[in-house]
Motif scaffolding. Structure first.
Motif, PDB file in Angstrom:
ATOM      1  N   ASN A 254      10.124  -4.027  -7.471  1.00  9.35           N
ATOM      2  CA  ASN A 254       9.946  -2.911  -7.508  1.00  9.35           C
ATOM      3  C   ASN A 254       9.178  -1.994  -5.909  1.00  9.35           C
ATOM      4  O   ASN A 254       8.510  -1.912  -6.424  1.00  9.35           O
ATOM      5  N   GLU A 255      10.309  -1.543  -4.976  1.00  6.20           N
ATOM      6  CA  GLU A 255       9.663  -1.333  -3.314  1.00  6.20           C
ATOM      7  C   GLU A 255       9.253  -0.723  -4.024  1.00  6.20           C
ATOM      8  O   GLU A 255      10.270   0.739  -4.921  1.00  6.20           O
ATOM      9  N   ILE A 256       8.388   0.252  -3.320  1.00  2.00           N
ATOM     10  CA  ILE A 256       7.421   1.675  -3.223  1.00  2.00           C
ATOM     11  C   ILE A 256       8.690   2.841  -2.786  1.00  2.00           C
ATOM     12  O   ILE A 256       8.900   3.932  -3.546  1.00  2.00           O
ATOM     13  N   SER A 257       9.493   2.789  -1.970  1.00  5.51           N
ATOM     14  CA  SER A 257       9.997   3.841  -1.385  1.00  5.51           C
ATOM     15  C   SER A 257      11.617   2.967  -0.062  1.00  5.51           C
ATOM     16  O   SER A 257      11.781   2.996   0.370  1.00  5.51           O
ATOM     17  N   PRO A 258      12.438   2.345  -0.791  1.00  7.75           N
ATOM     18  CA  PRO A 258      13.571   1.891  -0.748  1.00  7.75           C
ATOM     19  C   PRO A 258      14.067   3.605  -0.227  1.00  7.75           C
ATOM     20  O   PRO A 258      15.484   3.053  -0.559  1.00  7.75           O
ATOM     21  N   ARG A 259      14.558   2.898   1.330  1.00  7.13           N
ATOM     22  CA  ARG A 259      15.188   4.163   1.975  1.00  7.13           C
ATOM     23  C   ARG A 259      16.187   3.881   2.870  1.00  7.13           C
ATOM     24  O   ARG A 259      16.354   3.897   4.686  1.00  7.13           O
ATOM     25  N   SER A 260      16.288   2.249   3.320  1.00  6.45           N
ATOM     26  CA  SER A 260      17.028   1.065   4.324  1.00  6.45           C
ATOM     27  C   SER A 260      17.951   0.354   4.205  1.00  6.45           C
ATOM     28  O   SER A 260      18.229  -1.168   4.104  1.00  6.45           O
ATOM     29  N   GLY A 261      18.827   0.873   2.752  1.00  8.36           N
ATOM     30  CA  GLY A 261      20.426   0.547   2.417  1.00  8.36           C
ATOM     31  C   GLY A 261      20.004  -1.007   1.699  1.00  8.36           C
ATOM     32  O   GLY A 261      19.188  -1.258   1.217  1.00  8.36           O
TER      33      GLY A 261
ATOM     34  N   ARG B 152      -3.187   3.010  -1.330  1.00  5.27           N
ATOM     35  CA  ARG B 152      -3.391   2.302  -2.966  1.00  5.27           C
ATOM     36  C   ARG B 152      -2.496   1.225  -2.945  1.00  5.27           C
ATOM     37  O   ARG B 152      -0.950   1.587  -3.033  1.00  5.27           O
ATOM     38  N   ALA B 153      -2.888  -0.070  -4.295  1.00  3.74           N
ATOM     39  CA  ALA B 153      -2.314  -0.271  -3.866  1.00  3.74           C
ATOM     40  C   ALA B 153      -1.391  -0.631  -4.976  1.00  3.74           C
ATOM     41  O   ALA B 153      -1.564  -0.187  -6.353  1.00  3.74           O
ATOM     42  N   PHE B 154      -0.054  -1.095  -4.894  1.00  2.00           N
ATOM     43  CA  PHE B 154       0.667  -0.665  -5.922  1.00  2.00           C
ATOM     44  C   PHE B 154       1.617  -2.296  -6.240  1.00  2.00           C
ATOM     45  O   PHE B 154       2.442  -2.229  -5.298  1.00  2.00           O
ATOM     46  N   ASN B 155       1.050  -2.338  -6.959  1.00  2.00           N
ATOM     47  CA  ASN B 155       2.277  -4.198  -7.574  1.00  2.00           C
ATOM     48  C   ASN B 155       3.597  -4.143  -7.564  1.00  2.00           C
ATOM     49  O   ASN B 155       3.808  -3.437  -8.235  1.00  2.00           O
ATOM     50  N   LEU B 156       4.417  -4.811  -6.987  1.00  2.00           N
ATOM     51  CA  LEU B 156       5.213  -4.704  -6.948  1.00  2.00           C
ATOM     52  C   LEU B 156       6.690  -5.848  -7.656  1.00  2.00           C
ATOM     53  O   LEU B 156       7.924  -5.667  -7.669  1.00  2.00           O
ATOM     54  N   MET B 157       5.598  -6.289  -8.927  1.00  2.00           N
ATOM     55  CA  MET B 157       6.489  -7.356  -9.907  1.00  2.00           C
ATOM     56  C   MET B 157       7.435  -6.031 -11.249  1.00  2.00           C
ATOM     57  O   MET B 157       6.430  -5.375 -11.730  1.00  2.00           O
TER      58      MET B 157
ATOM     59  N   TRP C 207       0.705  -1.198   0.237  1.00  2.00           N
ATOM     60  CA  TRP C 207       0.163   0.128   0.014  1.00  2.00           C
ATOM     61  C   TRP C 207       0.220   1.212  -0.086  1.00  2.00           C
ATOM     62  O   TRP C 207       1.889   1.661   0.573  1.00  2.00           O
ATOM     63  N   MET C 208       0.168   2.638  -0.941  1.00  2.00           N
ATOM     64  CA  MET C 208       1.224   3.321  -0.865  1.00  2.00           C
ATOM     65  C   MET C 208       0.526   4.470  -0.660  1.00  2.00           C
ATOM     66  O   MET C 208      -0.929   4.799  -1.470  1.00  2.00           O
ATOM     67  N   CYS C 209       1.271   5.296  -0.272  1.00  2.61           N
ATOM     68  CA  CYS C 209       0.480   6.762  -0.140  1.00  2.61           C
ATOM     69  C   CYS C 209       1.225   8.066  -0.937  1.00  2.61           C
ATOM     70  O   CYS C 209       2.258   7.736  -0.866  1.00  2.61           O
ATOM     71  N   LYS C 210       0.104   8.897  -2.056  1.00  2.00           N
ATOM     72  CA  LYS C 210       1.364  10.320  -2.260  1.00  2.00           C
ATOM     73  C   LYS C 210       0.822  11.476  -2.206  1.00  2.00           C
ATOM     74  O   LYS C 210      -0.515  11.637  -1.279  1.00  2.00           O
ATOM     75  N   ASP C 211       2.096  12.571  -2.296  1.00  2.00           N
ATOM     76  CA  ASP C 211       2.156  13.324  -1.693  1.00  2.00           C
ATOM     77  C   ASP C 211       1.416  14.347  -2.747  1.00  2.00           C
ATOM     78  O   ASP C 211       2.153  13.980  -3.321  1.00  2.00           O
ATOM     79  N   PRO C 212       0.431  14.887  -2.810  1.00  2.00           N
ATOM     80  CA  PRO C 212      -0.052  15.509  -4.255  1.00  2.00           C
ATOM     81  C   PRO C 212       0.148  16.875  -4.115  1.00  2.00           C
ATOM     82  O   PRO C 212       0.459  16.842  -5.563  1.00  2.00           O
TER      83      PRO C 212
END
Length: 658
Positions: free
Chosen positions: A255-262, A198-203, A94-99
């Protein structure tokens, strides 16, 4: 919240730790000279060697010891495979967007980070000691996140936050959206309200072949499907013998939504997966379970999490299976074997737990699932998943393709089955129903035993039955006794067919690698700027450092001879003949985790003796070249410890000079 401590219990300075890993080239951001790309990393020489050693130990621990069938399947997969498996519809986060800024956040991670920051602020306001994660704090300050302010919260709010965090993995998209509103969570970028999750498919989608006009394939997000599709061939290779396990090591992509952890959240990573195929009628017992039943494990079950707690309990895996906390012996066996593998690598037992999945986070195929989680400075990290996939994958692929993804075996004793069987008079059936004949016939064949018994009585009493066939006319079809006969008969089965269930341990090698490095990292009290990585010798990237005491040409032949001997023994070594002091040369290789050091000096020229140094204690022994090489071999192979060697070889004082 994360408790960041080193191997010695001292606070972990993440900035210094991360600097060591990148400076010594364990890994580095990919495409860095082009600005880099989030979630993609390259491994340097020590990182490659460490990863290879982990995989080598994994193969010995599982593939070799469990007699598994290893396969290497393709990374590119046709879309139809993942449509059938359910990944196209369900493999999503599940992803959220800053408008305002367009920045994307993973919803559950955002809720988790904000609530943890507020709880940290509460502790600071109450005057409690709070560990500070410098890297995270710097990032939050840059983004002007207000949630890190030291503000005291009501006790009820603190409890609610803690309960929410305990259940964070159980929330779906709608529930995450409600939490974001309830706790007034804004965009860390701009402070504005976020769009609903909203759902985001990771493939990763791709196009296979030049003639395809639209994407028709995916990069695999796991290695499992190739093993399932080859099941029948593997069964034949295994001479039709059940149970058995297949295994695979290879790259996967998400396809990670927000890869921020090394290395903990990346878009391309190495996986090692096992598919253990078992007869469901066996009760999923395991023949070697008795060997592991007394293994103590730290387990966090789903009921505790749903109560808003993260309190785990320690018990033996035998007790867990007997109480049905862990569903069956085979699942329990692999949980114990996973723990043994992680401890063999050097993982800290006090920073290891097994967490059971809650209902909403369970993968679409799983009947039960436990994660081996390792505690790091970034919190508890899922490193291994162990799922009971039931018969899901083989069943859906068999139904889609008609392939023989099942087991057929001769029964030891013939099985007599009493059942109601249907006979259709096809000579009359076709002319009566014409184009609808096939639909009606399929409806008759699909009748359950219960309905067949009921309709058999109706046929005998009334001479006709009424059947529901939605695809025909008004959805009702009347069948007379001259068209169909339903009788109770005895059938003898000499052959049994069944679809195996699957227990799947799935290992994220990169996550294990990073967590392990944190667990073995420490610094010496006399110099906390010098990091030490205490890898067990079989795991360490390089096993032996060869050090000449001086740059004299007289010492070079001895270095070359030692290098040759060690290579013949299969021991990786490295020569450091730089002009730095011997203490600094030792220190540089302590940072790389090199467990042993052999020093060649002018005494070597006289009597062919050398010294052997232990990384962790810095103590040394001196003996002949052959004795030292044999000792190094025994330590690297795990046959002896440094303490064993130090007892039988003469102690040496000296050389450790900065």
């Amino acid at each position: 919240m994360a408790t960041s401590t080193t191997k010695t219990g001292a606070p972990l300075d993440r900035a210094t730790f991360e600097s060591l890993l990148r400076r010594r080239l364990f890994y580095t951001p990919a495409f860095e000279i082009y600005g880099g790309e989030k979630g993609l990393f390259d491994y340097g020489p020590p990182g490659c060697a460490l990863q290879n050693n982990l995989v080598d130990i994994w193969r010995k621990h599982f593939v070799l010891e469990e007699d598994m069938l290893e396969v290497d399947c393709t990374q590119i997969t046709p879309a139809a495979v993942f449509k059938t498996s359910g990944h196209v519809d369900k493999f999503a986060d599940w992803m959220c967007k800053d408008p305002k800024s367009g920045e994307i956040f993973r919803a559950d991670h955002l809720v988790e980070q904000v609530l943890e920051a507020r709880l940290k602020g509460d502790k600071e306001a109450r005057g409690q000691t709070v560990e500070i994660d410098q890297a995270k704090d710097a990032k939050r300050k840059k983004k002007k996140v207000k949630d890190v302010q030291a503000v005291q919260l009501d006790d009820a709010v603190v409890k609610e936050y803690e309960e929410t965090l305990a259940k964070i993995d159980n929330y779906g998209g709608e529930e995450l959206g409600q939490l974001i509103k309830k706790f007034d969570i804004k965009s860390p970028e701009t402070g504005v309200d976020l769009e609903p999750p909203r759902a985001f498919n990771l493939m990763f989608q791709l196009t296979i072949g030049p003639s395809a006009s639209t994407p028709n394939g995916y990069l695999r997000p796991e290695t499992a499907q190739g093993q399932f599709l080859n099941f029948q061939k593997l069964l034949e290779f295994n001479q039709q013998s059940m149970p058995f396990a297949s295994a695979s090591v290879g790259k996967s992509f998400r396809n990670e939504i927000s890869p921020r952890s090394g290395l903990l959240r990346v878009r391309e990573f190495l996986m090692a997966e096992i598919e253990h195929f078992v007869d469901p009628e066996s009760g999923k017992r395991h023949p070697r379970f008795a060997q592991v039943k007394d293994t103590k494990m730290t387990l966090l079950n789903r009921n505790v999490q749903l109560e808003g707690s993260t309190k785990a309990e320690e018990l033996t895996i035998g007790e867990a299976v007997a109480s049905k906390l862990v569903d069956n012996e085979t699942l329990g066996y692999f949980l114990a074997r996973i723990q043994m593998f992680l401890l063999r690598l050097g993982v800290d037992y006090s920073k290891l737990r097994f967490r059971q999945h809650m209902a909403n986070e369970m993968a679409h195929y799983a009947a039960d699932c436990w994660d081996a989680e390792l505690r790091t400075s970034l919190g508890w990290i899922e490193c291994v998943g162990c799922a009971d996939r039931s018969a899901y994958d083989l069943t859906v692929h068999r139904n889609k393709t008609g392939a023989s993804l099942f087991v057929r075996e001769t029964r030891a004793e013939p099985l007599k089955i009493e059942e109601y069987q249907v006979d259709i008079d096809k000579k009359r059936f076709g002319p009566k129903f014409k184009k609808d004949a096939k639909a009606v016939e399929q409806a008759v064949e699909a009748l359950s035993q219960e309905l067949r018994e009921k309709m058999s009585l109706e046929l005998e009493k009334e001479g006709r039955i009424t059947l529901d066939v939605p695809a025909v006319g008004n959805g009702k079809v009347e069948l007379e006794k001259d068209l169909v006969k339903i009788e109770k008969r005895t059938r003898v089965e000499h052959v049994r067919e069944y679809t195996p269930n699957v227990i799947e341990p799935s290992f994220g090698i990169g996550r294990i690698l990073y967590s392990l490095i944190e667990h073995v990292y420490w610094s010496r009290p006399e110099d906390d700027a010098r990091g030490v990585l205490s890898f067990p010798p079989p795991v360490a990237p390089t096993k032996v450092l060869l050090v000449p005491l001086s740059g004299s040409d007289d010492l070079r032949p001895y270095l070359q001879q030692l290098t040759y001997k060690l290579r013949r023994m299969g021991i990786s070594s490295k020569i450091d003949d730089s002009s730095a002091s011997i203490g600094k040369r030792y220190s540089r290789n302590d940072e790389l985790g090199t467990p042993l050091g052999i020093t060649v000096d002018f005494q070597t020229v006289k009597d062919n003796t050398v010294t052997l140094r232990d990384r962790d204690t810095t103590s040394q022994v001196r003996a002949s070249e052959d004795e030292i090489c044999a000792a190094a071999k025994a330590i690297v192979d795990g046959e002896e410890t440094w303490e064993d060697v130090a007892k039988r070889l003469p102690k040496f004082e000296g050389q450790e000079v900065d």
